[in-house]
Design a protein around this motif. Structure first.
Motif, PDB file in Angstrom:
ATOM      1  N   PRO A 138      26.946  32.922  36.146  1.00  0.00           N
ATOM      2  CA  PRO A 138      25.888  32.639  37.136  1.00  0.00           C
ATOM      3  C   PRO A 138      25.091  33.873  37.543  1.00  0.00           C
ATOM      4  CG  PRO A 138      27.905  31.465  37.699  1.00  0.00           C
ATOM      5  CD  PRO A 138      28.256  32.390  36.570  1.00  0.00           C
ATOM      6  N   LYS A 139      25.729  35.057  37.463  1.00  0.00           N
ATOM      7  CA  LYS A 139      25.032  36.299  37.829  1.00  0.00           C
ATOM      8  C   LYS A 139      24.420  36.980  36.611  1.00  0.00           C
ATOM      9  CE  LYS A 139      28.099  37.133  41.782  1.00  0.00           C
ATOM     10  NZ  LYS A 139      29.081  38.051  42.410  1.00  0.00           N
ATOM     11  N   ARG A 169      46.110  39.874  37.579  1.00  0.00           N
ATOM     12  CA  ARG A 169      45.296  39.060  38.481  1.00  0.00           C
ATOM     13  C   ARG A 169      45.682  37.603  38.287  1.00  0.00           C
ATOM     14  NH1 ARG A 169      40.870  40.268  41.439  1.00  0.00           N
ATOM     15  NH2 ARG A 169      39.466  38.556  42.021  1.00  0.00           N
ATOM     16  N   ASN A 170      45.915  36.920  39.400  1.00  0.00           N
ATOM     17  CA  ASN A 170      46.313  35.527  39.332  1.00  0.00           C
ATOM     18  C   ASN A 170      45.078  34.632  39.257  1.00  0.00           C
ATOM     19  OD1 ASN A 170      47.047  32.771  40.719  1.00  0.00           O
ATOM     20  ND2 ASN A 170      48.989  33.674  40.054  1.00  0.00           N
ATOM     21  N   ALA A 171      45.094  33.725  38.308  1.00  0.00           N
ATOM     22  CA  ALA A 171      44.002  32.763  38.153  1.00  0.00           C
ATOM     23  C   ALA A 171      44.580  31.496  37.560  1.00  0.00           C
ATOM     24  CB  ALA A 171      42.901  33.316  37.249  1.00  0.00           C
ATOM     25  N   GLY A 172      44.295  30.368  38.183  1.00  0.00           N
ATOM     26  CA  GLY A 172      44.825  29.105  37.706  1.00  0.00           C
ATOM     27  C   GLY A 172      46.318  28.982  37.924  1.00  0.00           C
ATOM     28  N   GLY A 173      46.876  29.767  38.813  1.00  0.00           N
ATOM     29  CA  GLY A 173      48.308  29.731  39.078  1.00  0.00           C
ATOM     30  C   GLY A 173      49.130  30.566  38.126  1.00  0.00           C
ATOM     31  N   LEU A 174      48.491  31.314  37.241  1.00  0.00           N
ATOM     32  CA  LEU A 174      49.201  32.161  36.279  1.00  0.00           C
ATOM     33  C   LEU A 174      48.730  33.606  36.416  1.00  0.00           C
ATOM     34  CD1 LEU A 174      49.014  29.887  33.083  1.00  0.00           C
ATOM     35  CD2 LEU A 174      50.927  30.103  34.701  1.00  0.00           C
ATOM     36  N   ASP A 175      49.614  34.523  36.086  1.00  0.00           N
ATOM     37  CA  ASP A 175      49.270  35.947  36.148  1.00  0.00           C
ATOM     38  C   ASP A 175      48.654  36.395  34.825  1.00  0.00           C
ATOM     39  OD1 ASP A 175      50.140  36.342  38.750  1.00  0.00           O
ATOM     40  OD2 ASP A 175      52.207  36.733  38.105  1.00  0.00           O
ATOM     41  N   ASP A 206      35.327  38.325  40.247  1.00  0.00           N
ATOM     42  CA  ASP A 206      35.285  36.984  40.840  1.00  0.00           C
ATOM     43  C   ASP A 206      34.807  35.956  39.825  1.00  0.00           C
ATOM     44  OD1 ASP A 206      32.752  38.137  40.808  1.00  0.00           O
ATOM     45  OD2 ASP A 206      32.078  37.028  42.577  1.00  0.00           O
ATOM     46  N   GLU A 207      33.889  36.354  38.944  1.00  0.00           N
ATOM     47  CA  GLU A 207      33.432  35.433  37.903  1.00  0.00           C
ATOM     48  C   GLU A 207      34.494  35.282  36.812  1.00  0.00           C
ATOM     49  OE1 GLU A 207      28.674  35.386  37.873  1.00  0.00           O
ATOM     50  OE2 GLU A 207      29.527  37.193  36.974  1.00  0.00           O
ATOM     51  N   PHE A 208      35.212  36.360  36.516  1.00  0.00           N
ATOM     52  CA  PHE A 208      36.335  36.267  35.587  1.00  0.00           C
ATOM     53  C   PHE A 208      37.356  35.254  36.104  1.00  0.00           C
ATOM     54  CE2 PHE A 208      34.965  40.079  33.372  1.00  0.00           C
ATOM     55  CZ  PHE A 208      35.561  39.971  32.125  1.00  0.00           C
TER      56      PHE A 208
END
Length: 235
Positions: A138-139, A169-175, A206-208
């Motif tokens: 988006p950016k 970094r945690n994303a989607g409940g996974l590290d 944040d986009e990652f």
């Protein structure tokens, strides 16, 4: 004698006037007449040729503009938001599943992330077949997604540009493993359900995180990878 002097004085006084009348120019102070102003004269034939050249140039210009105008009109300028190819990631992923040995991820990002390519690479050069998708964020940054069931350490370093591990970094409940080059480009790496997924680009974290969350959701809905021994990478 008196008459002679009278005549002489009369002749002397009339001398300047006589010079003006005879030459047509007033006497100059330095004893020579001023040079007359000469105006250039262009012959009629030369003037006609000059006008013909100018008219010819104008006609040639008009013809050139008329020839290219339809081409310009048929190719309108792109919109300010740039060109966005219509890439159906899910459809391409389903087509690649037969040769991949797993169902490639097809993150659901709505209209926020715009895919500009989706393809299956056989790995002829690297020896590691991969599923690849490119996203414009988006950016207006870029994140490239690579997934494989045959990752190895050398390939992993190549995909992350030899960036060191700087954390997680945690994303989607996974590290996810975070790797950062320190030069504006970073990678997030996840090993899950038999495949390795790498996100690499210049976008902000944040986009990652948004894309990584969508990747996990896609992976959870897909079956685990099944790789035959013949397809496994050589040590």
């Amino acid at each position: 004698m008196g008459d002679y002097r009278s005549v002489s004085e009369t002749q002397d006084k009339s001398t300047p006037d006589n010079q003006t009348a005879s030459t047509g120019f007033p006497a100059a102070t330095n004893g020579t007449p001023d040079a007359p102003v000469v105006k250039p004269v262009i012959r009629a034939a030369a003037a006609k040729r000059a006008n013909a050249s100018v008219i010819g140039m104008i006609i040639a210009l008009v013809v050139s503009v008329a020839a290219f105008l339809p081409i310009v009109l048929m190719n309108p300028s792109p919109k300010s938001d740039g060109y966005r190819p219509n890439v159906n990631v899910s459809a391409v992923a389903q087509n690649a599943a037969g040769v991949a040995g797993f169902t490639p991820v097809a993150p659901e990002t709505g209209d926020t992330f715009s895919p500009n390519y989706a393809r299956w690479e056989s790995g002829t050069g690297s020896g590691v077949p991969t599923w690849e998708v490119g996203y414009v964020t988006p950016k207006e940054s870029f994140i490239g997604l690579v997934q494989t069931a045959q990752a190895n350490p050398t390939w992993l370093l190549q995909q992350t540009n030899n960036a060191p591990v700087t954390g997680s970094r945690n994303a989607g409940g996974l590290d996810w493993e975070l790797r950062d080059t320190g030069k504006g480009e970073r990678s997030m790496v996840l090993v899950h359900k038999g495949t390795t997924v790498i996100l690499t680009g210049t976008a902000q974290l944040d986009e990652f995180a948004v894309l990584a969350d969508a990747v996990v959701k896609s992976m959870e809905s897909n079956a685990a990878a099944t790789v035959s021994p013949s397809a496994a990478p050589s040590p």
